[in-house]
Design an enzyme around this catalytic site. Structure first.
Site, PDB file in Angstrom:
ATOM      1  N   LYS A  35       0.848  -1.195   0.000  1.00  0.00           N
ATOM      2  CA  LYS A  35       0.000   0.000   0.000  1.00  0.00           C
ATOM      3  C   LYS A  35       0.882   1.243   0.000  1.00  0.00           C
ATOM      4  CE  LYS A  35      -0.383   0.111   5.054  1.00  0.00           C
ATOM      5  NZ  LYS A  35      -1.302   0.185   6.216  1.00  0.00           N
ATOM      6  N   TYR A 254      16.594  30.360   6.098  1.00  0.00           N
ATOM      7  CA  TYR A 254      15.433  31.118   6.565  1.00  0.00           C
ATOM      8  C   TYR A 254      15.453  31.244   8.086  1.00  0.00           C
ATOM      9  CZ  TYR A 254      13.271  30.676   1.946  1.00  0.00           C
ATOM     10  OH  TYR A 254      12.992  30.749   0.608  1.00  0.00           O
TER      11      TYR A 254
END
Length: 358
Positions: A35, A254
């Site tokens: 999955k 940042y």
């Protein structure tokens, strides 16, 4: 041309891990759980490598469609069944096996319009309380389905909620007691996830459902994949695209989160949170480069991240860094970023090229 950021998927590691599951549960058939695009590794490619599985288990009808469209012929199990009545006919026509876990799904079967027989598994809630019929309602569900045309109830399954926590064996034992009391002699039983395959042989039953162990990560907090005999199936790599010389006191990225405590050398890698690397990774999160571990330095950007290579001589643009994989276990990175290996590998984004290697 790509920028060189890749998830290298090792066929030999996948085969090793599958064989390890078979060694641990030699008398059980195996649903290989692929999955979530095989936990980020590529479902079709992984299915083709793990062709010795007895079948594949997926989460959604769309995942099953992808496998069938690629020519995968082995049985496919829908672990949570379907969410719409109309999809049951497609499941039957595509020869999928379907888990049923609630009364609403039983009602769907009354509208089943297919000439093919739909094989179903009933999910028993043994204590996880996520999906499944209560032990009191299970027999009623079996009886109901046995009256339905074109439906074959092949088995009963449950899911272990604490098999990865060896400090709480009483929970797993309690769940086992519930399913033992609900067995039907003519029905197959499936209980074991990866943790159960590895540490709870009494759960192996007719079918096991290994997931994360197939990809070389551990389901346990305090037992490494290497100790279990697993090999990393994904090695996530990205190239160095820039090198900067920083003076003591200068900052990076940042928010200027990281500041050099000495004259430093910073390398920028072509990978960021848009590629699936976690933005919240703290300074010091390990990265493998040129045979050594070096620390993440500064906030992860959308497309890039920075590492401190001051103590690593001769780094050059084009060198490949390993974010996790054969040299740096994904579970170790997971501990630094306060998550688990499952989440890291499944979040690698589609723009990262997957390349199957031996």
């Amino acid at each position: 041309m790509t920028r060189g950021t890749k998830a290298l998927i090792s066929a030999s590691a996948l085969k090793n891990n599958f064989q390890r599951a078979k060694q641990l549960a030699p008398n059980s058939r195996v649903w290989a759980v692929i999955k979530a695009d095989a936990y980020g590794h590529g479902s079709v490619a992984v299915a083709n490598v793990l062709h010795d599985a007895d079948g594949y288990a997926v989460a959604t009808l769309g995942e099953a469609r992808t496998l069938r469209a690629a020519g995968i012929k082995l049985p496919i199990l829908l672990l949570a069944g379907v969410t719409q009545a109309a999809h049951l006919s497609e499941a039957a026509d595509s020869q999928l096996e379907c888990v049923l876990h609630c009364r609403e799904q039983l009602a769907f079967l009354e509208r089943l319009d297919s000439r093919e027989t739909l094989k179903v598994w009933l999910k028993l809630d043994t204590g996880m309380h996520r999906l499944g019929f209560s032990p009191e309602d299970l027999q009623e569900a079996v009886s109901h389905l046995e009256q339905c045309a074109n439906v074959d109830v092949v088995g009963i399954m449950t899911h272990m909620c604490c098999a990865d926590d060896l400090s709480q064996p009483q929970i797993t034992e309690r769940q086992l007691k519930v399913i033992r009391g609900s067995q039907h002699e003519d029905k197959q039983i499936s209980i074991a996830n990866s943790a159960s395959v590895i540490k709870w042989p009494q759960t192996h039953a007719d079918w096991v459902r290994p997931g994360i162990m197939l990809y070389g990560a551990t389901p346990f907090a305090d037992i490494s994949a290497r100790e279990i005999g697993l090999a990393a199936a994904m090695t996530l790599v990205a190239p160095v695209i820039a090198i900067k010389q920083l003076a003591k006191g200068e900052s990076v990225g940042y928010g200027m989160r990281w500041t050099a405590g000495r004259d430093s050398v910073i390398a920028t890698l072509a990978i960021g949170y848009a590629d699936g690397y976690p933005r919240h990774a703290p300074d010091g999160t390990p990265v493998w480069l040129n045979g050594k571990v070096v620390p993440l330095s500064g906030r992860v950007c959308m497309d890039m991240m920075m590492i401190d290579v001051t103590d690593l001589p001769d780094v050059k643009v084009g060198d490949l860094a390993e974010l996790w994989g054969a040299n740096l276990p994904v579970d170790e990175v997971g501990r630094y970023v306060d998550t688990i290996g499952y989440e890291l590998v499944t979040r690698v984004s589609p723009r990262v090229e997957r390349e199957m290697v031996e």
